[in-house]
Write an enzyme that holds these catalytic residues in place. Structure first.
Site, PDB file in Angstrom:
ATOM      1  N   TRP A  68       0.836  -1.214   0.000  1.00 11.45           N
ATOM      2  CA  TRP A  68       0.000   0.000   0.000  1.00 11.45           C
ATOM      3  C   TRP A  68       0.864   1.255   0.000  1.00 11.45           C
ATOM      4  O   TRP A  68       0.391   2.340  -0.232  1.00 11.45           O
ATOM      5  CB  TRP A  68      -0.930  -0.001   1.222  1.00 11.45           C
ATOM      6  CG  TRP A  68      -0.226   0.236   2.548  1.00 11.45           C
ATOM      7  CD1 TRP A  68       0.849  -0.448   3.039  1.00 11.45           C
ATOM      8  CD2 TRP A  68      -0.539   1.221   3.530  1.00 11.45           C
ATOM      9  NE1 TRP A  68       1.216   0.035   4.272  1.00 11.45           N
ATOM     10  CE2 TRP A  68       0.379   1.056   4.611  1.00 11.45           C
ATOM     11  CE3 TRP A  68      -1.510   2.215   3.632  1.00 11.45           C
ATOM     12  CZ2 TRP A  68       0.354   1.856   5.757  1.00 11.45           C
ATOM     13  CZ3 TRP A  68      -1.531   3.007   4.770  1.00 11.45           C
ATOM     14  CH2 TRP A  68      -0.602   2.830   5.817  1.00 11.45           C
ATOM     15  N   ASP A  69       2.165   1.086   0.260  1.00  8.24           N
ATOM     16  CA  ASP A  69       3.102   2.204   0.259  1.00  8.24           C
ATOM     17  C   ASP A  69       2.917   3.052  -1.005  1.00  8.24           C
ATOM     18  O   ASP A  69       3.005   4.278  -0.971  1.00  8.24           O
ATOM     19  CB  ASP A  69       4.564   1.704   0.253  1.00  8.24           C
ATOM     20  CG  ASP A  69       4.892   0.756   1.393  1.00  8.24           C
ATOM     21  OD1 ASP A  69       3.984   0.030   1.830  1.00  8.24           O
ATOM     22  OD2 ASP A  69       6.044   0.717   1.824  1.00  8.24           O
ATOM     23  N   GLU A 116       0.604  -2.467  12.288  1.00  4.89           N
ATOM     24  CA  GLU A 116       0.779  -3.928  12.292  1.00  4.89           C
ATOM     25  C   GLU A 116       1.061  -4.485  13.680  1.00  4.89           C
ATOM     26  O   GLU A 116       1.365  -5.663  13.816  1.00  4.89           O
ATOM     27  CB  GLU A 116       1.881  -4.315  11.311  1.00  4.89           C
ATOM     28  CG  GLU A 116       1.480  -4.034   9.884  1.00  4.89           C
ATOM     29  CD  GLU A 116       2.505  -4.507   8.867  1.00  4.89           C
ATOM     30  OE1 GLU A 116       3.613  -4.883   9.265  1.00  4.89           O
ATOM     31  OE2 GLU A 116       2.170  -4.480   7.672  1.00  4.89           O
ATOM     32  N   LYS A 126       2.777   0.465  16.093  1.00  6.14           N
ATOM     33  CA  LYS A 126       3.982   0.402  15.256  1.00  6.14           C
ATOM     34  C   LYS A 126       4.095   1.654  14.389  1.00  6.14           C
ATOM     35  O   LYS A 126       5.168   2.210  14.200  1.00  6.14           O
ATOM     36  CB  LYS A 126       3.898  -0.841  14.362  1.00  6.14           C
ATOM     37  CG  LYS A 126       5.084  -1.014  13.431  1.00  6.14           C
ATOM     38  CD  LYS A 126       4.890  -2.217  12.526  1.00  6.14           C
ATOM     39  CE  LYS A 126       6.101  -2.470  11.648  1.00  6.14           C
ATOM     40  NZ  LYS A 126       5.861  -3.486  10.633  1.00  6.14           N
ATOM     41  N   GLN A 127       2.955   2.070  13.831  1.00  6.03           N
ATOM     42  CA  GLN A 127       2.982   3.169  12.869  1.00  6.03           C
ATOM     43  C   GLN A 127       1.646   3.878  12.876  1.00  6.03           C
ATOM     44  O   GLN A 127       0.621   3.282  13.224  1.00  6.03           O
ATOM     45  CB  GLN A 127       3.262   2.606  11.482  1.00  6.03           C
ATOM     46  CG  GLN A 127       2.189   1.660  10.982  1.00  6.03           C
ATOM     47  CD  GLN A 127       2.700   0.752   9.878  1.00  6.03           C
ATOM     48  OE1 GLN A 127       3.035  -0.391  10.131  1.00  6.03           O
ATOM     49  NE2 GLN A 127       2.736   1.265   8.665  1.00  6.03           N
TER      50      GLN A 127
END
Ligand code: BGC
Length: 785
Positions: free
Chosen positions: A361-362, A488, A592-593
């Site tokens: 998806w980046d 994640e 995580k993000q």
């Protein structure tokens, strides 16, 4: 990590001096050249010493079985790995009777410069062999933006203080021996000798190798042509075997005399074309490059980049290091996407085989926004590639018992390659991310042809997925259960807010596409009734909220989980996924993000200012940024909620992710999403730009460290230049019909050629939210602070 800066600060180039052999793996990624179709790592010309040799072709991979200790229904059976293809970079050099090898002898000078305006990698060195012969070597390398099959090197050796005999062996090498792979799951699967020889040839100054992969049955041809210019008596010979084709040039150099070799290399691959067809394809590409000539390629490269910089440059005053890093980032994003042409843009571009060369998806969430407003042509190519993989995505949905299309979490050719389904298949948000890119692109460009012929299909099929994945409860609320959001460190959760909001956008966008293009929709079996069901689901989408805390939940119940014990986590235990079991991570509050924070950017209208501020503060205290995709999102929202200093720190982290090797895996390739995220942090963060269907707003505010920021935006057929200083912002329409924008809430009419200057209101000072201990931005970075 790179703990002391190895690059000198220059706004338009990246110069490494001296050579640091221990950092070769990282510098090979940083100095990689690519055009999105073909990529060469920045390996030294002589081939050795090297960190990781690498030459890649977009979409060229080998498959391998995915082993499972315990298999399960619907697990992908086959993995894909981008492979190191034929190496055309190598020019081995013998000085007297000793190999030019920088590990031996004496290196007096070694300088490599990536010239961001010329698109060239230059190298100058002076070396004395163990036997005492001194030579100067200059090389210039390019991967052509204008002739996508072509890479070229000009290599020059000069005798310095005594006559010397030199031999240059210019090679094409297949199945190079690669260093063993690390145990890091983010690195690539290693495949030994993946290329089967099919043909080899050496005739005069021309070389050719043709190979094919054993399992994926892809064929690659590589051809090289040379121009040799040496003193009288210079001799050449050539030979080839299955995996090596070689031109050998021998010259006796008097003091000050030079041997110059210009090498052009053409690459081509195909899953369908016959051996003669692929061979002829590269011979033809070589002939075309030959007629352009080395100088011509260099000029075309500069012209291409001039055009690119005129559209895409982001000017930063007040921090030269950041300016350099930003241009480095933009250059590499260009390299990753420029000529991908209906192929994926991998997470590492073509700079290394980290993540096996897969696309995530980046691309849609981080890379395509930048390209939408600067190089929209590349967006069409990337999204048409997604469209071309719809058959596989439909099959995958069927296999999972779902409707529509389920795009893969990670892939090269469009089929799912993630062997870990909680952070793979379950990350269904990728479908909404693709839909979001379609909506953004169409809305920014008004590209009717794309909207009709590609957009409708992508939107309809992804909308169908959400309808079969989610459900209405007894009160009518729509839920999407058991999915993984961007973060994640939480998996298989109910009602991930980011996923739900993005799915709602997807559903609305699909319904609009059905209204706008009823015939194309009908051809897909979609009608008003189906579109109404999408609108209803979107309107009743459940968004979890914790009343007591007054914050939105990342997913249902997320705020009730036990907080991660940060006090007991040592600095060397990050990233957590390499040091703790997922079982432990998944049950606790640790992020995580950016996930909810990202939702506040992509779906900003769904949150009011007070919630944005409170949510940001809340999630800051749990976010460890173990993914390089996080800092740029945090930068954008930090800037929006008035945390300019934090925003600046995060923008810097995103920009320096590879220059400082902050995640300690730059050796495996660059973090293209983070590099693209640098643009997002500056334009979306400090420029405060938001584009929402037919509105374009700016809420500019610079951090203390910057005195000026300027960029261009291409939207609705117009070109807008935005220049922000401490006290005001100036908007100039460089081309196009008058249009209105919004500056800090005021509507402003812009007319071509007349700059409009608007004051920037003061930002009230705010206390900074707390971060987890040991997670400060740019940790270990050699930047001056
Ligand atoms: C991140 C994903 C990302 C992938 C590839 C992972 O570490 O969590 O969001 O897509 O890296 O960059």
């Amino acid at each position: 990590m790179i703990t002391e800066s190895c690059f000198s600060v220059d706004c338009w180039s990246l110069k490494e001096t001296p050579l640091r052999l221990e950092l070769l793996p990282q510098s090979e990624s940083v100095f990689a050249l690519s055009n999105g179709h073909l990529g060469w790592r920045g390996n030294l010309d002589e081939g050795e010493p090297h960190g990781i040799p690498g030459s890649y072709l977009n979409g060229f991979y080998e498959t391998h079985p995915l082993p499972y200790a315990e298999g399960g229904y619907g697990y992908p059976e086959s993995g894909q790995t981008a492979i190191n293809v034929t190496n055309g970079k190598v020019l081995r050099l013998l000085v007297g009777d000793e190999p030019f090898d920088l590990r031996y002898g004496r290196l007096h000078r070694h300088e490599r410069t990536l010239d961001l305006r010329a698109g060239l990698l230059r190298r100058h060195c002076e070396w004395t062999s163990p036997a005492g012969s001194t030579v100067r070597v200059h090389s210039t390398r390019l991967v052509s933006f204008t002739q996508r099959a072509i890479a070229a090197v000009a290599y020059e050796v000069e005798a310095v203080d005594a006559p010397v005999r030199v031999v240059v062996q210019s090679e094409l090498i297949a199945n190079e021996q690669l260093p063993p792979v690390s145990g890091d799951p983010r690195a690539a699967a290693s495949l030994k000798s993946p290329l089967e020889p099919e043909e080899n040839r050496a005739s005069g100054n021309r070389l050719l190798l043709v190979h094919s992969t054993r399992r994926s049955k892809l064929r690659i041809a590589t051809a090289a042509g040379h121009t040799v210019d040496g003193p009288p008596g210079t001799r050449t010979s050539s030979e080839s075997t299955a995996d090596v084709a070689r031109l050998t040039v021998t010259a006796q150099l008097a003091v000050g005399e030079k041997l110059r070799i210009e090498k052009m290399v053409a690459y081509g691959w195909s899953s369908m074309r016959s051996l003669p067809a692929v061979r002829d394809q590269v011979e033809a590409a070589l002939a075309a490059a030959g007629s352009t000539g080395w100088e011509g390629l260099v000029e075309d490269q500069r012209a291409y980049l001039e055009h690119f910089w005129a559209r895409s440059d982001v000017e930063v005053d007040g921090d030269d290091e950041l300016q350099q890093a930003v241009r480095f980032a933009l250059f590499h994003v260009l390299q990753a996407g420029a000529r991908a042409e209906q192929r994926a843009i991998p997470g590492k571009g073509l700079t290394g085989t980290g993540y096996d060369g897969h696309t995530f998806w980046d691309t849609e969430t981080f890379v395509l926004p930048l390209l939408t407003y600067t190089s929209p042509g590349a967006v069409v190519e990337a999204l048409r590639w997604r469209q071309s993989t719809l058959p596989a995505a439909r099959d995958r949905a069927r296999q999972l018992g779902l409707r529509g299309a389920a795009f893969p979490w990670r892939t090269i050719d469009g089929s799912e390659c993630s062997a870990y389904w909680p952070a793979g298949t379950a990350a269904f948000h990728i479908n909404a991310d693709i839909a979001d890119s379609v909506i953004r692109y169409v809305s920014a460009t008004g590209d009717e042809d794309f909207a009709r012929n590609s957009g409708v299909e992508l939107l309809v099929e992804t909308a169908r997925l959400w309808m079969s994945l989610g459900h209405h409860d007894h009160r009518g609320a729509f839920h999407i259960d058991g999915v993984t959001g961007p973060d994640e460190y939480s998996a298989i959760v109910n009602d991930n807010t980011y996923t739900n909001l993005m799915a709602a956008r997807n559903l609305r966008g699909a319904a609009q596409a059905v209204d706008r293009y009823p015939d194309e929709a009908a051809a897909l079996g979609a009608d008003d009734r189906e579109a109404t069901s999408w609108r209803t689901a979107a309107e009743s989408m459940h968004i979890p909220y914790n009343e007591d805390l007054g914050v939105h939940e990342q997913h249902a119940g997320s705020t009730d989980r036990q907080p991660w014990d940060f006090a007991a986590t040592r600095p060397d235990q990050y990233p957590l996924m390499l040091n703790f079991p997922y079982f432990d991570i998944y049950r606790k509050q640790v992020v995580k993000q950016a996930d909810l924070v990202l939702a506040m950017y992509t779906c900003g209208d769904c949150f009011d200012a007070e919630h944005k501020s409170r949510n940001f503060g809340y999630y800051e205290s749990f976010t460890v940024r173990d993914s390089s995709l996080s800092a740029c999102c945090q930068a954008v929202i930090a800037a929006e909620v008035g945390q300019q200093r934090m925003a600046y720190e995060y923008a810097v982290e995103a920009a320096f992710i590879d220059l400082n090797d902050l995640h300690m895996n730059t050796r495996d390739g660059l973090h293209i999403a983070s590099l693209a995220g640098t643009w997002m942090a500056l334009v979306g963060g400090f420029g405060g730009m938001r584009h929402n269907e037919d509105t374009l707003t700016f809420v500019p505010r610079l951090p203390e460290k910057l005195s000026r920021l300027a960029f261009h935006i291409y939207i609705w057929g117009r070109c807008l230049r935005v220049e922000i200083t401490e006290g005001d912002a100036t908007y100039v329409m460089l081309a196009g019909e008058p249009m209105s924008i919004c500056h800090h809430g005021d509507v402003i009419m812009l007319v071509t050629g007349s700059p409009t200057r608007c004051p920037i209101p003061d930002t009230p000072a705010q206390p900074s939210p707390k971060r987890p201990p040991n997670c400060w931005p740019g940790q270990g970075s050699p930047r001056r602070e």
